[in-house]
Each structure stands twice: as structure tokens, then as C-alpha cells.
Design an enzyme around this catalytic site. Structure first.
Site, PDB file in Angstrom:
ATOM      1  N   HIS A   1       0.812  -1.226   0.000  1.00  0.00           N
ATOM      2  CA  HIS A   1       0.000   0.000   0.000  1.00  0.00           C
ATOM      3  C   HIS A   1       0.847   1.279   0.000  1.00  0.00           C
ATOM      4  O   HIS A   1       0.690   2.169   0.819  1.00  0.00           O
ATOM      5  CB  HIS A   1      -1.123  -0.009   1.053  1.00  0.00           C
ATOM      6  CG  HIS A   1      -0.757  -0.087   2.507  1.00  0.00           C
ATOM      7  ND1 HIS A   1       0.256   0.632   3.074  1.00  0.00           N
ATOM      8  CD2 HIS A   1      -1.334  -0.782   3.525  1.00  0.00           C
ATOM      9  CE1 HIS A   1       0.296   0.376   4.365  1.00  0.00           C
ATOM     10  NE2 HIS A   1      -0.639  -0.484   4.663  1.00  0.00           N
TER      11      HIS A   1
ATOM     12  N   HIS B   1      -6.030  -8.918  14.148  1.00  0.00           N
ATOM     13  CA  HIS B   1      -6.142  -7.655  13.400  1.00  0.00           C
ATOM     14  C   HIS B   1      -6.815  -7.942  12.066  1.00  0.00           C
ATOM     15  O   HIS B   1      -6.517  -8.942  11.415  1.00  0.00           O
ATOM     16  CB  HIS B   1      -4.724  -7.109  13.204  1.00  0.00           C
ATOM     17  CG  HIS B   1      -4.610  -5.869  12.392  1.00  0.00           C
ATOM     18  ND1 HIS B   1      -5.552  -4.870  12.375  1.00  0.00           N
ATOM     19  CD2 HIS B   1      -3.609  -5.454  11.554  1.00  0.00           C
ATOM     20  CE1 HIS B   1      -5.140  -3.902  11.576  1.00  0.00           C
ATOM     21  NE2 HIS B   1      -3.976  -4.238  11.052  1.00  0.00           N
TER      22      HIS B   1
ATOM     23  N   GLU C   1      -6.924  -6.000   9.175  1.00  0.00           N
ATOM     24  CA  GLU C   1      -6.420  -5.505   7.886  1.00  0.00           C
ATOM     25  C   GLU C   1      -6.189  -6.699   6.958  1.00  0.00           C
ATOM     26  O   GLU C   1      -5.795  -7.784   7.393  1.00  0.00           O
ATOM     27  CB  GLU C   1      -5.138  -4.676   8.083  1.00  0.00           C
ATOM     28  CG  GLU C   1      -4.817  -3.881   6.829  1.00  0.00           C
ATOM     29  CD  GLU C   1      -3.789  -2.761   7.027  1.00  0.00           C
ATOM     30  OE1 GLU C   1      -3.253  -2.601   8.132  1.00  0.00           O
ATOM     31  OE2 GLU C   1      -3.533  -2.052   6.031  1.00  0.00           O
TER      32      GLU C   1
ATOM     33  N   ASP D   1      -4.121  -7.914   4.932  1.00  0.00           N
ATOM     34  CA  ASP D   1      -2.920  -8.750   4.849  1.00  0.00           C
ATOM     35  C   ASP D   1      -2.955  -9.872   5.882  1.00  0.00           C
ATOM     36  O   ASP D   1      -2.260 -10.875   5.745  1.00  0.00           O
ATOM     37  CB  ASP D   1      -1.629  -7.930   4.978  1.00  0.00           C
ATOM     38  CG  ASP D   1      -1.626  -6.967   6.139  1.00  0.00           C
ATOM     39  OD1 ASP D   1      -2.700  -6.563   6.595  1.00  0.00           O
ATOM     40  OD2 ASP D   1      -0.530  -6.610   6.609  1.00  0.00           O
TER      41      ASP D   1
ATOM     42  N   HIS E   1      -2.349  -0.504  15.104  1.00  0.00           N
ATOM     43  CA  HIS E   1      -2.558   0.780  14.460  1.00  0.00           C
ATOM     44  C   HIS E   1      -3.978   0.942  13.913  1.00  0.00           C
ATOM     45  O   HIS E   1      -4.297   1.964  13.317  1.00  0.00           O
ATOM     46  CB  HIS E   1      -1.529   0.966  13.332  1.00  0.00           C
ATOM     47  CG  HIS E   1      -1.710   0.034  12.151  1.00  0.00           C
ATOM     48  ND1 HIS E   1      -1.732   0.531  10.873  1.00  0.00           N
ATOM     49  CD2 HIS E   1      -1.924  -1.291  12.039  1.00  0.00           C
ATOM     50  CE1 HIS E   1      -1.885  -0.480  10.020  1.00  0.00           C
ATOM     51  NE2 HIS E   1      -2.014  -1.583  10.703  1.00  0.00           N
TER      52      HIS E   1
ATOM     53  N   ASP F   1       1.017  -6.652  14.020  1.00  0.00           N
ATOM     54  CA  ASP F   1       1.878  -5.710  13.287  1.00  0.00           C
ATOM     55  C   ASP F   1       3.037  -5.188  14.137  1.00  0.00           C
ATOM     56  O   ASP F   1       4.101  -4.842  13.594  1.00  0.00           O
ATOM     57  CB  ASP F   1       1.046  -4.519  12.804  1.00  0.00           C
ATOM     58  CG  ASP F   1       0.288  -4.819  11.515  1.00  0.00           C
ATOM     59  OD1 ASP F   1       0.776  -5.632  10.714  1.00  0.00           O
ATOM     60  OD2 ASP F   1      -0.791  -4.235  11.321  1.00  0.00           O
TER      61      ASP F   1
ATOM     62  N   TYR G   1       9.732   0.007   9.049  1.00  0.00           N
ATOM     63  CA  TYR G   1       8.352  -0.383   9.346  1.00  0.00           C
ATOM     64  C   TYR G   1       7.746   0.595  10.372  1.00  0.00           C
ATOM     65  O   TYR G   1       6.638   1.093  10.214  1.00  0.00           O
ATOM     66  CB  TYR G   1       8.365  -1.809   9.897  1.00  0.00           C
ATOM     67  CG  TYR G   1       7.017  -2.436  10.059  1.00  0.00           C
ATOM     68  CD1 TYR G   1       6.465  -3.208   9.044  1.00  0.00           C
ATOM     69  CD2 TYR G   1       6.281  -2.269  11.229  1.00  0.00           C
ATOM     70  CE1 TYR G   1       5.226  -3.793   9.186  1.00  0.00           C
ATOM     71  CE2 TYR G   1       5.049  -2.843  11.378  1.00  0.00           C
ATOM     72  CZ  TYR G   1       4.523  -3.608  10.361  1.00  0.00           C
ATOM     73  OH  TYR G   1       3.284  -4.185  10.511  1.00  0.00           O
TER      74      TYR G   1
ATOM     75  N   HIS H   1       4.625  -9.919  10.525  1.00  0.00           N
ATOM     76  CA  HIS H   1       5.480  -9.689   9.355  1.00  0.00           C
ATOM     77  C   HIS H   1       6.923  -9.920   9.781  1.00  0.00           C
ATOM     78  O   HIS H   1       7.340  -9.469  10.852  1.00  0.00           O
ATOM     79  CB  HIS H   1       5.375  -8.241   8.855  1.00  0.00           C
ATOM     80  CG  HIS H   1       4.019  -7.836   8.391  1.00  0.00           C
ATOM     81  ND1 HIS H   1       3.442  -8.308   7.229  1.00  0.00           N
ATOM     82  CD2 HIS H   1       3.105  -6.981   8.929  1.00  0.00           C
ATOM     83  CE1 HIS H   1       2.258  -7.757   7.070  1.00  0.00           C
ATOM     84  NE2 HIS H   1       2.014  -6.957   8.104  1.00  0.00           N
TER      85      HIS H   1
END
Ligand code: FEO
Length: 401
Positions: free
Chosen positions: A24, A78, A80, A82, A151, A173, A201, A232
């Protein structure tokens, strides 16, 4: 793609993405990974999923370890995409799994997947709050800690103690790095590379949340963490203390005061002449200075260096009474990430009316950067006498230290 046993009863079932170069808008020069884990015990737990295009690899990894029907819990740390992109697909293989998410997580799962997933599924998700626990047998126990806005509103970390008393933080994250590697542990990779990706990051994803992170870190830091498994990059076992310490520093805006970065672009070379003269003067004064021309640099690399620098010096030629487009784009990106504890200086060149420097100042002020009153604006091509920046650099250094 094969699964990896990280330690007894804990398996990696994520996907290592060697190809992604743009996450992104964030440049991922070293790829990334979407980490998911299985914890086996009397009850079996799946933690997070992967980006949807990699669902088949993920499913195969799971099947290599366990019959998915024997998974008792799916923890969604989370939402999101991904990490939850494969959520609607994987739940079809988990008929016996109770889904667990934060309260906001349940809401946001519904907001994302209402077209594909029955309402019934969302109604049956267990919404956990801070301190809620899950006993999965074999003396293994999870404790959930929602970390809203770090986040996303739904973000949560899951803390697990295993039967040997080892404490593992599934941090999603937090503490991640966009890094593709076949070696899953920090000590199996080059320390400088993982730290380079960890700071990038932080700068690109978390920098604007630093105040909040500062307030949450003591809570995380007080947990007796032996291992961190983020969503990640690599897992931390040797350098847990190092990464937590770095997060404390980054979130407090602690930097070397004798550092500066010059970020600019140029149309016919005049702004670059100014950038080089400023660089020379700063270097001469013993300031560690870096110079980035935006045509040749990407924002995610530049913002990382900005986070680590005290002075941010931004330059642009005037084009159509305003900033050069690359500079306008960059300062917009920087404004959103809110770098803290900085001193700013604007410079540029113009032909007749000017306008770029004024706009840079406005943008830096909007980022709450403490701007030097003076700025540099030079008409057409700089003459040698225009390039004497001793006084202005004196003032800048005075404010830096
Ligand atoms: Fe917030 Fe890695 O997703």
C-alpha cells in the site's frame, strides 16, 4: 512452501512473499511475509490468516500439521486484509473453531466480509477485552490485550505462556518487519538487516502513533516476554530486549541531535545547487547529513531517514506558483506520519513569482515541525554569493542542539 516448527507445538503456517515491492505505497525492497501460527495442545489454535492470494499455500501449510477440523480456536488479532484476507475462506475449513477477536475486531470483520460470511458467524465470535484469557490445555494459556489504534481500532496482541513457562507474544503488526526470509528467527538472520527493516516499518506504519505507543509500551514491556512472534518478518528470541528498547526510543522521538536530512527535487538544477551547498556547509560543521533527491528516492525510505534526523531541510523549485509535484507528494506523506522533535528549514528556486517555499513552510508547520524563521529562496540560477549559508546554518545548528 512447507510449514516450520518454531518450537515444540508451535508452527509457522504463514506465507513468505518474495515478490511484493509495494505494500500500500510502502516500498518493500526485501519483500514481506504474512505470518500465521498454529499452537497445538489439548485444544488447537490458529492465530491470524494471510493475504487472500496466498490462501492455498496457507491451507496446505495448515494441513501439513493438523486436520483443520481439529482446530478449536481462530484468533484474529487484526482485520487488515494482509492478515484477515483469507478469513472468509479458512472458516469454511474450521467447522469446530470458536473465533476470537477484540470487540472492534468483530465489528470490523463484519464491515469487511458481510457479503461473503453469514451474520450468524459474526454473532458467534467471542469478543475479548483486556485481560481476558483462554485456557487451551497442556498448561498453555492465552491472555488478550487489545491495543486500539496501534494501528487500527481493532488491533490486539495475544500473550501465551506455554507448559515450560515460556512467554510468547503474538504481537501482530507490532515489532514486524517487511522482510522475506526462509529463516524464521532473528538470530538466524543478519541483525543489521532486520533492524533496518524494523525501523523502516516503524517510520512508515507507526510513527504517527508514537504517543500512544509510548503509553502502551510499559504495559507490554512489563510482560515477561521471552519470544515475540509478529505478523510480518522474523520472530524475536535473541533480541527481544533490543527491539523493545528501540521501540521505546523511536516512540519517544529520541535521536542524535547532530543529524540532518535534505529532501528536495529540482527542475533545471538550481534547487539542487542550493541543496548541495547546504549539504557542504552542514558536513563542514560536523553534522551527519544525508541528501535525497525525490526523483530518485522513494518516500518510504526518505521518511525513515527523516525519523532518525533532527533537522529536516526541504527544497523545491517553483512550478506554476507552487511546489514541484514530487515535493508536494512527499510533504503530504510526511504530514500524515507526524515526525516528532524536528527543526525545519525550507529552500527553493524560482523564476518570477515564487510560491514553492511558502507552501513548504505551510506544510511543515501543519506537521508541527519547529521551522526556522529564515528560509532560502533564490531567483533563477544561484550566483556564488547567493550560496553563502553560514549564518542560516548557524541558526539551524543553534536550534538543533
Ligand atoms: Fe495492519 Fe500488517 O496489517
Amino acid at each position: 512452501m512447507v510449514h516450520t516448527e518454531l518450537m515444540k507445538d508451535i508452527y509457522y503456517v504463514g506465507y513468505v512473499d518474495w515478490e511484493v515491492r509495494n505494500f500500500h505505497g510502502y516500498s518493500t525492497h526485501r519483500g514481506s511475509s504474512y505470518n500465521a501460527y498454529i499452537v497445538k495442545g489439548e485444544k488447537n489454535v490458529l492465530i491470524d490468516t494471510v493475504k487472500r492470494p496466498f490462501f492455498n499455500y496457507f491451507l496446505e501449510n495448515i494441513k501439513n500439521i493438523i486436520n483443520p477440523e481439529k482446530i478449536d480456536y481462530l484468533i484474529v488479532n487484526h482485520v487488515e486484509m494482509d492478515h484477515s484476507g483469507s478469513f472468509p475462506l479458512i472458516i469454511k475449513y474450521l467447522p469446530n473453531a470458536q473465533i476470537i477477536a477484540s470487540k472492534k475486531g468483530v465489528e470490523i470483520l463484519r464491515d469487511h466480509f458481510h457479503k461473503e460470511v453469514d451474520d450468524e458467524v459474526f454473532n458467534n465470535i467471542r469478543a475479548v477485552k483486556e485481560g481476558d484469557t483462554l485456557d487451551v490445555g497442556n498448561v498453555k494459556k492465552f491472555t488478550f490485550v487489545p491495543i486500539p489504534m496501534i494501528h487500527w481500532p481493532d488491533s490486539m496482541v495475544s500473550f501465551m505462556t506455554d507448559e515450560n513457562g515460556k512467554n510468547i507474544l503474538f504481537s501482530n503488526d507490532a515489532f514486524g518487519q517487511h522482510l522475506a526470509t526462509s529463516s524464521r528467527w532473528d538470530d538466524e538472520n543478519d541483525f543489521d538487516v532486520i533492524m533496518e527493516e524494523a525501523v523502516k516499518y516503524y517510520a512508515n506504519i507507526l510513527l504517527h502513533l508514537s504517543k500512544l505507543i509510548s503509553s502502551v509500551l510499559p504495559k507490554v514491556g512489563s510482560l515477561p516476554i521471552d519470544i515475540i512472534c509478529p505478523s510480518h518478518g522474523v520472530c524475536w528470541r535473541k533480541h527481544v530486549g533490543d527491539i523493545v528498547e528501540r521501540y521505546k526510543k523511536w516512540s519517544a522521538g529520541e535521536i542524535d541531535n547532530k543529524t540532518a536530512i535534505i529532501v528536495y527535487d529540482t527542475m533545471w538544477g538550481s534547487t539542487e545547487i542550493i541543496a548541495k551547498a547546504l549539504y557542504k556547509e552542514l558536513q563542514y560543521r560536523g553534522i551527519k547529513v544525508k541528501r535525497y533527491k525525490l526523483t530518485n528516492a522513494d518516500y518510504s525510505d526518505v521518511i525513515t531517514e527523516v525519523m532518525l534526523s533532527k533537522a529536516i531541510i526541504v527544497g523545491s523549485p517553483t512550478l506554476n506558483n507552487g511546489m514541484y509535484p514530487t515535493v508536494a507528494e512527499y510533504v503530504c506523506y510526511q504530514k500524515g506520519l507526524k515526525p516528532m522533535n524536528k527543526i525545519g528549514l525550507a529552500f527553493g528556486s524560482y523564476g518570477w513569482g515564487g510560491g514553492a517555499v511558502k507552501e513548504i513552510i505551510k506544510e511543515l508547520e501543519a506537521s508541527k515541525i519547529d521551522i526556522l524563521e529564515e528560509s532560502i529562496e533564490i531567483k533563477f540560477v544561484p550566483k556564488p554569493e547567493d550560496l553563502n549559508f553560514k549564518k542560516i546554518i548557524d541558526k539551524l545548528i543553534e536550534k538543533m542542539v
